[in-house]
Design a protein around this motif. Sequence first.
Motif, mmCIF file in Angstrom:
data_model
loop_
_atom_site.group_PDB
_atom_site.id
_atom_site.type_symbol
_atom_site.label_atom_id
_atom_site.label_comp_id
_atom_site.label_asym_id
_atom_site.label_seq_id
_atom_site.Cartn_x
_atom_site.Cartn_y
_atom_site.Cartn_z
ATOM 1 N N GLU A 139 -66.703 127.818 15.986
ATOM 2 C CA GLU A 139 -66.858 127.595 17.423
ATOM 3 C C GLU A 139 -65.741 126.693 17.967
ATOM 4 O OE1 GLU A 139 -69.220 127.139 15.163
ATOM 5 O OE2 GLU A 139 -70.577 128.828 15.578
ATOM 6 N N THR A 140 -65.353 125.707 17.179
ATOM 7 C CA THR A 140 -64.281 124.803 17.594
ATOM 8 C C THR A 140 -62.954 125.541 17.654
ATOM 9 O OG1 THR A 140 -65.449 122.940 16.585
ATOM 10 C CG2 THR A 140 -63.116 122.636 17.058
ATOM 11 N N GLN A 141 -62.703 126.401 16.672
ATOM 12 C CA GLN A 141 -61.475 127.194 16.678
ATOM 13 C C GLN A 141 -61.458 128.180 17.847
ATOM 14 O OE1 GLN A 141 -60.218 128.624 12.669
ATOM 15 N NE2 GLN A 141 -62.054 127.587 11.921
ATOM 16 N N GLU A 142 -62.580 128.790 18.115
ATOM 17 C CA GLU A 142 -62.654 129.732 19.236
ATOM 18 C C GLU A 142 -62.488 129.009 20.568
ATOM 19 O OE1 GLU A 142 -66.393 131.599 18.542
ATOM 20 O OE2 GLU A 142 -65.595 133.027 17.069
ATOM 21 N N GLY A 143 -62.973 127.784 20.655
ATOM 22 C CA GLY A 143 -62.780 126.997 21.869
ATOM 23 C C GLY A 143 -61.315 126.701 22.114
ATOM 24 N N LEU A 144 -60.594 126.364 21.056
ATOM 25 C CA LEU A 144 -59.153 126.156 21.173
ATOM 26 C C LEU A 144 -58.467 127.429 21.648
ATOM 27 C CD1 LEU A 144 -56.476 124.566 20.529
ATOM 28 C CD2 LEU A 144 -56.591 125.642 18.265
ATOM 29 N N ALA A 145 -58.785 128.550 21.009
ATOM 30 C CA ALA A 145 -58.142 129.814 21.360
ATOM 31 C C ALA A 145 -58.401 130.200 22.809
ATOM 32 C CB ALA A 145 -58.617 130.918 20.420
ATOM 33 N N SER A 146 -59.622 130.010 23.271
ATOM 34 C CA SER A 146 -59.946 130.377 24.655
ATOM 35 C C SER A 146 -59.231 129.470 25.649
ATOM 36 C CB SER A 146 -61.461 130.343 24.881
ATOM 37 O OG SER A 146 -61.972 129.017 24.800
ATOM 38 N N ALA A 147 -59.089 128.189 25.312
ATOM 39 C CA ALA A 147 -58.355 127.272 26.189
ATOM 40 C C ALA A 147 -56.892 127.682 26.291
ATOM 41 C CB ALA A 147 -58.475 125.842 25.668
ATOM 42 N N MET A 148 -56.304 128.048 25.161
ATOM 43 C CA MET A 148 -54.923 128.522 25.175
ATOM 44 C C MET A 148 -54.781 129.785 26.019
ATOM 45 S SD MET A 148 -54.057 127.885 21.129
ATOM 46 C CE MET A 148 -52.568 128.874 21.188
ATOM 47 N N ASP A 149 -55.707 130.723 25.838
ATOM 48 C CA ASP A 149 -55.657 131.969 26.596
ATOM 49 C C ASP A 149 -55.718 131.697 28.094
ATOM 50 O OD1 ASP A 149 -55.581 133.321 24.208
ATOM 51 O OD2 ASP A 149 -57.682 133.953 24.269
ATOM 52 N N ASP A 150 -56.617 130.801 28.484
ATOM 53 C CA ASP A 150 -56.785 130.508 29.905
ATOM 54 C C ASP A 150 -55.522 129.883 30.497
ATOM 55 O OD1 ASP A 150 -59.352 131.480 29.733
ATOM 56 O OD2 ASP A 150 -60.332 129.516 29.678
ATOM 57 N N PHE A 151 -54.886 128.971 29.748
ATOM 58 C CA PHE A 151 -53.689 128.328 30.286
ATOM 59 C C PHE A 151 -52.514 129.289 30.333
ATOM 60 C CE2 PHE A 151 -49.610 126.220 29.761
ATOM 61 C CZ PHE A 151 -49.593 125.467 30.919
ATOM 62 N N PHE A 152 -52.233 129.976 29.236
ATOM 63 C CA PHE A 152 -51.052 130.821 29.195
ATOM 64 C C PHE A 152 -51.160 132.045 30.104
ATOM 65 C CE2 PHE A 152 -50.414 128.709 24.942
ATOM 66 C CZ PHE A 152 -49.285 128.004 25.332
ATOM 67 N N ALA A 153 -52.382 132.354 30.563
ATOM 68 C CA ALA A 153 -52.565 133.457 31.505
ATOM 69 C C ALA A 153 -52.170 133.074 32.933
ATOM 70 C CB ALA A 153 -54.018 133.930 31.488
ATOM 71 N N LEU A 154 -51.956 131.787 33.190
ATOM 72 C CA LEU A 154 -51.546 131.356 34.523
ATOM 73 C C LEU A 154 -50.159 131.900 34.857
ATOM 74 C CD1 LEU A 154 -52.557 127.561 34.463
ATOM 75 C CD2 LEU A 154 -53.767 129.412 35.639
ATOM 76 N N PRO A 155 -49.858 132.082 36.143
ATOM 77 C CA PRO A 155 -48.498 132.461 36.536
ATOM 78 C C PRO A 155 -47.495 131.406 36.081
ATOM 79 C CG PRO A 155 -50.023 132.722 38.369
ATOM 80 C CD PRO A 155 -50.773 131.993 37.299
ATOM 81 N N LEU A 156 -46.282 131.835 35.765
ATOM 82 C CA LEU A 156 -45.274 130.933 35.232
ATOM 83 C C LEU A 156 -45.031 129.738 36.139
ATOM 84 C CD1 LEU A 156 -43.154 130.266 33.085
ATOM 85 C CD2 LEU A 156 -41.547 131.747 34.322
#
Length: 349
Positions: A49-66
Amino acid sequence: MTFEVPAVDITAYVQDGTVEERAAVARAIDEACRTVGFIQILGHGIARETQEGLASAMDDFFALPLEQKKEYRTPPGINRGYAPPKSESLSLSLGVESASRMNDFFEAFNIGASTADYPEAAAAGVIDESDYSPNTWPDRVPTFEPRVQAYFVEAKRVAETLTTIFADALGLPAGFFDAFTTHSLDVLRMNNYALPPGTVDLDGDLTGMGEHTDYGIVTVLWADQVAGLQVLGSDGAWHDVQPADDALLVNLGDLTGRWTNDRWMSTLHRVKPPIVDGTIQRRRSAAFFHDGDVEAVIATLPSCVDEAHPNLYDPVTVGEHIAAKLAGSRAGVRNAAGRETARVLSAGT
């Protein structure tokens, strides 16, 4: 000879293993550190769950416009916040002359230990914000901070467990590394190799992240099971490495190489993400760098020096070493790192 990254289960150190079980783990770690410098770590105890939380946070940030991500960019001297694509050249951290421009096709977001994490050292004037900068948290991503911090705490625990094992494996007193890590310069770097169409011209060789060694004591790497990471073997060739199921990849940094007089290997590695139908196949990773106290002096262990193995390194502080490395990778200043440079230039492509 087949290249292989050894797998070591460290459950005996994460839980209350017997003396014999711990000794077996320490022997396996010593063998891996002497022969490869990379290890597949199992039994680390970081919950899925902790690893998945990290991955989802990364996904959310990197999906932002440049342009929104660039709001969280910091100056080159501050190892925090967002690094856009092509803003770094990690080969320059090794002093490789040919890496004359910022050409690493990855984007990253860094967090790390700040003065607030070590109030006693800050109050005593031992540390300041020049090395222990405040974090830049992306307020455009809800709950990014708690998701990433939860993983940061667990990765730090794993790194500290590994240094406990290192002391046993090297025949050092228990807790030897504690004196060098009371206010460690720990950084978590979250990397993304999936770039939007049209941002990269694929008419030549693509480097996701240039060849480099890590700077500190030990690195704990979470990564997708996607090709891209390559490790330089003793045969002078680059070999593909992917994490096994439920494993974290661990590699040694330069400071451990210096401590052990290169008995243990700070292994060169790079990232060359695969290209599918003209686009970069997505790959994510998060590297936790456990680097030690900024003022700690790293000198070769006497047990690693003898007539057949003369001392290769002068003493250096953690801060001096890392500052030179960061000046190369982030500010474009070639680092004078002769031994490492020779290893890169002699390697095959």
